[in-house]
Enzyme design. Structure first.
Site, PDB file in Angstrom:
ATOM      1  N   SER A 411       0.818  -1.206   0.000  1.00  0.00           N
ATOM      2  CA  SER A 411       0.000   0.000   0.000  1.00  0.00           C
ATOM      3  C   SER A 411       0.855   1.260   0.000  1.00  0.00           C
ATOM      4  O   SER A 411       0.338   2.342  -0.250  1.00  0.00           O
ATOM      5  CB  SER A 411      -0.991   0.000   1.161  1.00  0.00           C
ATOM      6  OG  SER A 411      -0.515  -0.702   2.252  1.00  0.00           O
ATOM      7  N   HIS A 432      -3.343  -3.399  -6.017  1.00  0.00           N
ATOM      8  CA  HIS A 432      -3.654  -2.926  -4.671  1.00  0.00           C
ATOM      9  C   HIS A 432      -5.131  -3.166  -4.374  1.00  0.00           C
ATOM     10  O   HIS A 432      -6.006  -2.467  -4.865  1.00  0.00           O
ATOM     11  CB  HIS A 432      -3.302  -1.431  -4.570  1.00  0.00           C
ATOM     12  CG  HIS A 432      -3.453  -0.883  -3.199  1.00  0.00           C
ATOM     13  ND1 HIS A 432      -3.931   0.371  -2.942  1.00  0.00           N
ATOM     14  CD2 HIS A 432      -3.187  -1.431  -1.991  1.00  0.00           C
ATOM     15  CE1 HIS A 432      -3.954   0.571  -1.641  1.00  0.00           C
ATOM     16  NE2 HIS A 432      -3.514  -0.507  -1.043  1.00  0.00           N
ATOM     17  N   GLU A 444      -6.584  -1.134  -7.523  1.00  0.00           N
ATOM     18  CA  GLU A 444      -5.708  -0.221  -8.246  1.00  0.00           C
ATOM     19  C   GLU A 444      -4.634  -1.074  -8.918  1.00  0.00           C
ATOM     20  O   GLU A 444      -3.932  -1.836  -8.242  1.00  0.00           O
ATOM     21  CB  GLU A 444      -5.032   0.760  -7.283  1.00  0.00           C
ATOM     22  CG  GLU A 444      -5.992   1.747  -6.654  1.00  0.00           C
ATOM     23  CD  GLU A 444      -5.307   2.699  -5.670  1.00  0.00           C
ATOM     24  OE1 GLU A 444      -5.840   3.793  -5.467  1.00  0.00           O
ATOM     25  OE2 GLU A 444      -4.260   2.348  -5.085  1.00  0.00           O
ATOM     26  N   ASN A 482      -5.250   6.210  -1.466  1.00  0.00           N
ATOM     27  CA  ASN A 482      -4.615   6.656  -0.213  1.00  0.00           C
ATOM     28  C   ASN A 482      -4.018   8.050  -0.348  1.00  0.00           C
ATOM     29  O   ASN A 482      -3.961   8.803   0.617  1.00  0.00           O
ATOM     30  CB  ASN A 482      -3.525   5.678   0.219  1.00  0.00           C
ATOM     31  CG  ASN A 482      -4.123   4.433   0.843  1.00  0.00           C
ATOM     32  OD1 ASN A 482      -5.293   4.435   1.218  1.00  0.00           O
ATOM     33  ND2 ASN A 482      -3.344   3.381   0.955  1.00  0.00           N
TER      34      ASN A 482
HETATM   35  P1  NAI Z   1      -0.669  -9.308   7.786  1.00  0.00           P
HETATM   36  O1  NAI Z   1       0.377  -8.956   8.753  1.00  0.00           O
HETATM   37  O2  NAI Z   1      -2.048  -9.570   8.265  1.00  0.00           O
HETATM   38  O3  NAI Z   1      -0.220 -10.611   6.956  1.00  0.00           O
HETATM   39  C1  NAI Z   1       1.036 -10.791   6.373  1.00  0.00           C
HETATM   40  C2  NAI Z   1       1.260 -12.283   6.208  1.00  0.00           C
HETATM   41  O4  NAI Z   1       2.456 -12.471   5.466  1.00  0.00           O
HETATM   42  C3  NAI Z   1       1.451 -13.041   7.525  1.00  0.00           C
HETATM   43  O5  NAI Z   1       0.565 -14.125   7.591  1.00  0.00           O
HETATM   44  C4  NAI Z   1       2.893 -13.505   7.483  1.00  0.00           C
HETATM   45  O6  NAI Z   1       3.087 -14.758   8.109  1.00  0.00           O
HETATM   46  C5  NAI Z   1       3.159 -13.577   5.997  1.00  0.00           C
HETATM   47  N1  NAI Z   1       4.566 -13.442   5.684  1.00  0.00           N
HETATM   48  C6  NAI Z   1       5.434 -12.501   6.105  1.00  0.00           C
HETATM   49  N2  NAI Z   1       6.645 -12.697   5.599  1.00  0.00           N
HETATM   50  C7  NAI Z   1       6.577 -13.797   4.827  1.00  0.00           C
HETATM   51  C8  NAI Z   1       7.508 -14.513   4.032  1.00  0.00           C
HETATM   52  N3  NAI Z   1       8.764 -14.119   3.955  1.00  0.00           N
HETATM   53  N4  NAI Z   1       7.080 -15.608   3.378  1.00  0.00           N
HETATM   54  C9  NAI Z   1       5.825 -16.014   3.487  1.00  0.00           C
HETATM   55  N5  NAI Z   1       4.896 -15.382   4.220  1.00  0.00           N
HETATM   56  C10 NAI Z   1       5.262 -14.286   4.879  1.00  0.00           C
HETATM   57  O7  NAI Z   1      -0.669  -8.143   6.701  1.00  0.00           O
HETATM   58  P2  NAI Z   1      -1.877  -7.617   5.803  1.00  0.00           P
HETATM   59  O8  NAI Z   1      -2.637  -6.611   6.540  1.00  0.00           O
HETATM   60  O9  NAI Z   1      -2.554  -8.772   5.202  1.00  0.00           O
HETATM   61  O10 NAI Z   1      -1.073  -6.824   4.673  1.00  0.00           O
HETATM   62  C11 NAI Z   1      -0.377  -7.486   3.656  1.00  0.00           C
HETATM   63  C12 NAI Z   1       0.008  -6.479   2.594  1.00  0.00           C
HETATM   64  O11 NAI Z   1      -1.167  -5.869   2.056  1.00  0.00           O
HETATM   65  C13 NAI Z   1       0.867  -5.346   3.080  1.00  0.00           C
HETATM   66  O12 NAI Z   1       1.754  -4.998   2.059  1.00  0.00           O
HETATM   67  C14 NAI Z   1      -0.115  -4.224   3.315  1.00  0.00           C
HETATM   68  O13 NAI Z   1       0.455  -2.941   3.235  1.00  0.00           O
HETATM   69  C15 NAI Z   1      -1.063  -4.446   2.152  1.00  0.00           C
HETATM   70  N6  NAI Z   1      -2.408  -3.895   2.318  1.00  0.00           N
HETATM   71  C16 NAI Z   1      -3.026  -3.966   3.539  1.00  0.00           C
HETATM   72  C17 NAI Z   1      -4.305  -3.459   3.694  1.00  0.00           C
HETATM   73  C18 NAI Z   1      -5.004  -3.568   5.012  1.00  0.00           C
HETATM   74  O14 NAI Z   1      -6.009  -2.884   5.197  1.00  0.00           O
HETATM   75  N7  NAI Z   1      -4.552  -4.421   5.921  1.00  0.00           N
HETATM   76  C19 NAI Z   1      -5.010  -2.823   2.567  1.00  0.00           C
HETATM   77  C20 NAI Z   1      -4.290  -2.873   1.324  1.00  0.00           C
HETATM   78  C21 NAI Z   1      -3.031  -3.379   1.235  1.00  0.00           C
END
Ligand code: NAI
Length: 691
Positions: A411, A432, A444, A482
């Site tokens: 994001s 996105h 996006e 954003n």
């Molecule tokens: P989260 O923290 O809930 O999940 C991330 C997941 O990635 C975890 O389950 C973790 O175990 C896994 N992970 C981390 N490193 C890893 C690796 N090296 N290999 C395999 N798995 C790995 O994060 P979330 O909220 O799902 O966000 C994910 C992405 O989406 C981020 O880039 C965030 O900025 C983006 N995003 C988030 C939004 C939100 O509202 N939470 C909205 C739009 C985009």
């Protein structure tokens, strides 16, 4: 446009207006002529009206409505539809409709004007006009209640919700569901057992005085929450009531007049504008339209909140998905969440159990990179940390083939940073998604200058194939949504710091038309997320100013929002109702004291002006920088991504309605009082006075 064949004494009229059989004036003319010819043909005993075996018609061509310039034209357009459908109903020989697919709006009005109706098992029926701020104009408000009773009809007409084939048969909308796969044969059977025309306008068998009365009595309750700008629900109710209490003809007249009235409202015009904007957003004039890559398999890396939602969105649309996460617990939790969400739809009657299990069968989870190696598309959704993301993206490139598209869901991180060091950086694109990804309609699609055209085109096509709206965005901090929304949220905290009440800030935006206010929303998303995202944005755009100390200090104290039981508001355990927070009041007082500033009363008008114009100003910067392709792309993205009120048509359409000269003058005033974040960009200065 209409193919006519006669066999076994039946004339089959097949709509053939590719790609989706939209109903135009020309098609109506042909239809009426074809029905007349069939009636004049002695060997024809009955008529079947149908479309493709899997799709009847997409309904009226909305471009007809967009181009109406005054009330007379609107009345005339409605009358043309009504008269054509009446001609079908008046046919001296029985007419059966054989319909499939999503039968919506005018397509359903046409089917209802036939004497008998049979549908495919998977067909769905709706009258979605109300969602565009208009009423059905082709007799739908009159024939639907006569087929299904007032209560069911009002339910469909006032919500636009679809009913399935089974329900349509129970309520009387359809006479039969085709048991096999030959719809036309089923229609023949129907015609054989029902020799005479049965005109919907004359039917009373489904009307029930007492039940209909009760439906009319309870209707005002349904209308209570409708905004005054949106008049279609009231018009629909009046047209149904007039038709049943006075006459079918009087109801049709009411429908015509109501249609003209609705079309005269800015709300309807804006919603129709957005309908077309959404369809255009995924198109790139510079890219040759080629066949989109057919992506039916994908992998998702990271099964956190986003990866889980993305995987669910994919499997729901028939895409086979392998999700990889380094954490077993995350895989289990994510898969459980998807299972319970999809099985929940079975309990709600939305999905058949076999269909749900079929969808779930498309999902697999793994910790083994071998399992994702052959995916043509891999979406990265791991932690928002540059080093982690770069490592994961590098790993994807190493594991997968040269043709794989790597899509990052970052994001905030620039795609240029993520692409550095890749062997095939042209295969990296941004996708996105918004949270919750299985629910939110916008994606996006972010392109770097170096992203290959074919990758961009495939990403846009893929997003459409999962029934979401793609908006193409240039790689720049904050992308599009954003970039506008974070400044809006920040402004809400400045207002709080200056002395405005949190409920007054939220209330002003709800009154403007947002589904919820900015502070309630930040409490839901997490104040820490705002702080992190802003860090990237204010570094890239120093004129945005710093985040208010109120937000910073709340985060320092652990007040992160709903997830910590306290944010701007206070929450009780298990309850999401926002209560006033003494802690926040204290933080605000401390911040005011530290800044040597006394709180001042801030009126509703100032709140609305500052919040909305902050977004408007940023929107013009985004256009100046070429981040969005078109103004209408930006409008559709903000409506779908943030809940900016659709009846206002989006941020830029709203600004143009205010008048660009007025917007400029207001921004200059605000810039003088509050600083450079309100200074209009050159693009806007040059556009002054232009509409
Ligand atoms: P989260 O923290 O809930 O999940 C991330 C997941 O990635 C975890 O389950 C973790 O175990 C896994 N992970 C981390 N490193 C890893 C690796 N090296 N290999 C395999 N798995 C790995 O994060 P979330 O909220 O799902 O966000 C994910 C992405 O989406 C981020 O880039 C965030 O900025 C983006 N995003 C988030 C939004 C939100 O509202 N939470 C909205 C739009 C985009």
């Amino acid at each position: 446009m209409i193919e006519s064949t006669v066999s076994g004494g039946v004339c089959v009229l097949r709509l053939n207006a590719p790609p989706v059989n939209t109903i135009t004036f020309a098609l109506l003319d042909e239809l009426v002529a074809a029905v007349r010819r069939a009636c004049a043909e002695p060997r024809v005993r009955g008529i079947i009206l149908t479309g493709r075996p899997d799709h009847f018609s997409a309904g009226a061509d909305l471009a007809l409505f967009r181009d109406l310039s005054n009330a007379e034209e609107a009345v005339r357009a409605s009358r043309v539809f009504q008269e054509a459908f009446q001609a079908v109903e008046d046919s001296a020989k029985p007419v059966a409709a054989a319909v499939a697919g999503r039968v919506m709006g005018s397509a359903l009005e046409l089917a209802m004007a036939c004497h008998y109706r049979v549908c495919d098992k998977a067909a769905r029926f709706s009258m979605p006009e109300v969602t565009l701020g208009i009423n059905p104009g082709g007799g739908g408000t009159q024939r639907l209640p006569r087929l299904v009773g007032a209560e069911e009809a009002l339910g469909m007409l006032l919500t636009g919700d679809a009913v399935d084939a089974r329900r349509a048969c129970v309520t009387g909308l359809m006479d039969a569901v085709c048991a096999g796969d030959d719809l036309v044969e089923s229609a023949r059977a129907l015609l054989q057992s029902a020799a005479a025309p049965r005109r919907t306008s004359g039917r009373t068998d489904r009307l029930n005085g007492a039940a209909d009365e009760a439906a009319f009595r309870s209707a005002p309750e349904r209308l209570a929450g409708v905004r005054p700008e949106i008049i279609a629900p009231r018009i629909i109710l009046e047209a149904v009531r007039t038709g049943l209490k006075e006459s079918f003809r009087a109801g049709l007249r009411k429908e015509q007049e109501g249609f003209a009235e609705c079309m005269g409202t800015p709300a309807a015009r804006n919603k129709i504008y957005l309908f077309f904007a959404a369809r255009q957003a995924g198109k790139i004039p510079a890219l040759p339209a080629g066949p989109a890559a057919d992506i039916t398999r994908a992998a998702v890396i990271g099964m956190g909140s986003m990866g889980t939602g993305i995987a669910q969105a994919f499997i729901t649309c028939g895409i086979r998905v392998a999700v990889l996460d380094q954490d077993d617990a995350a895989l289990r939790k994510g898969a459980d969440r998807i299972r319970s969400s999809i099985r929940g739809r079975v309990e709600q009657g939305d999905l058949k159990p076999e269909a749900a299990e079929g969808i779930l069968g498309l999902l697999s989870t793994t910790a083994d990179w071998e399992q994702v190696a052959d995916a043509p598309l891999v979406v990265e959704a791991v932690f928002e940390e540059t080093a982690v993301k770069r490592a994961v993206i590098g790993r994807i490139e190493a594991a997968c083939g040269d043709g794989t598209i790597i899509a990052t869901n970052t994001s905030t991180i620039s795609l240029d940073v993520l692409a550095a060091g890749l062997r095939r950086p042209e295969r990296l694109v941004g996708m996105h998604f918004f949270n919750p990804a299985h629910h939110m309609p916008l994606v996006e699609v972010i392109r770097r200058d170096a992203t290959a055209d074919s990758v961009v085109a495939a990403a846009l096509g893929f997003v459409k194939s999962i029934r979401k709206t793609p908006v193409l965005v240039r790689n720049r901090e904050g992308f599009l949504v954003n970039r506008l929304f974070i400044p809006y949220l920040k402004e809400a905290f400045w207002l709080l710091e200056e002395g405005a009440d949190a409920p007054a800030i939220d209330g002003a935006m709800v009154e403007f038309g947002f589904p919820m206010g900015p502070l309630t929303l930040v409490d839901m998303a997490g104040l820490d997320v705002l702080v992190l995202t802003d860090r990237v944005l204010s570094r890239a755009f120093p004129a945005h100013g710093l985040l208010s100390q109120v937000a910073v200090r709340l985060v320092e104290r652990g007040c992160l929002g709903q997830k910590s039981g306290a944010g701007v508001y206070r929450y009780e355990k298990g309850d999401r109702t926002p209560y006033p927070s003494a802690e926040t009041a204290q933080v605000i007082a401390e911040v005011q004291q530290a800044a040597g500033r006394a709180p001042r009363p801030v009126g509703k008008d100032e709140i609305t002006r500052r919040l909305v114009l902050r977004m408007v100003n940023e929107a013009f910067y985004v256009m100046e920088e070429g981040v969005a392709q078109r103004e209408s792309d930006l409008d559709v993205a903000l409506v779908l991504g943030t809940g900016f009120p659709d009846f206002r048509g989006g941020v830029l359409r709203y600004a143009r309605d205010l008048g660009l000269g007025n917007v400029r003058a207001d921004l200059d005033r605000l810039a003088e009082e509050h600083g450079a974040r309100f200074s209009p960009c050159r693009h806007l200065r040059e556009m002054e006075g232009v509409r």
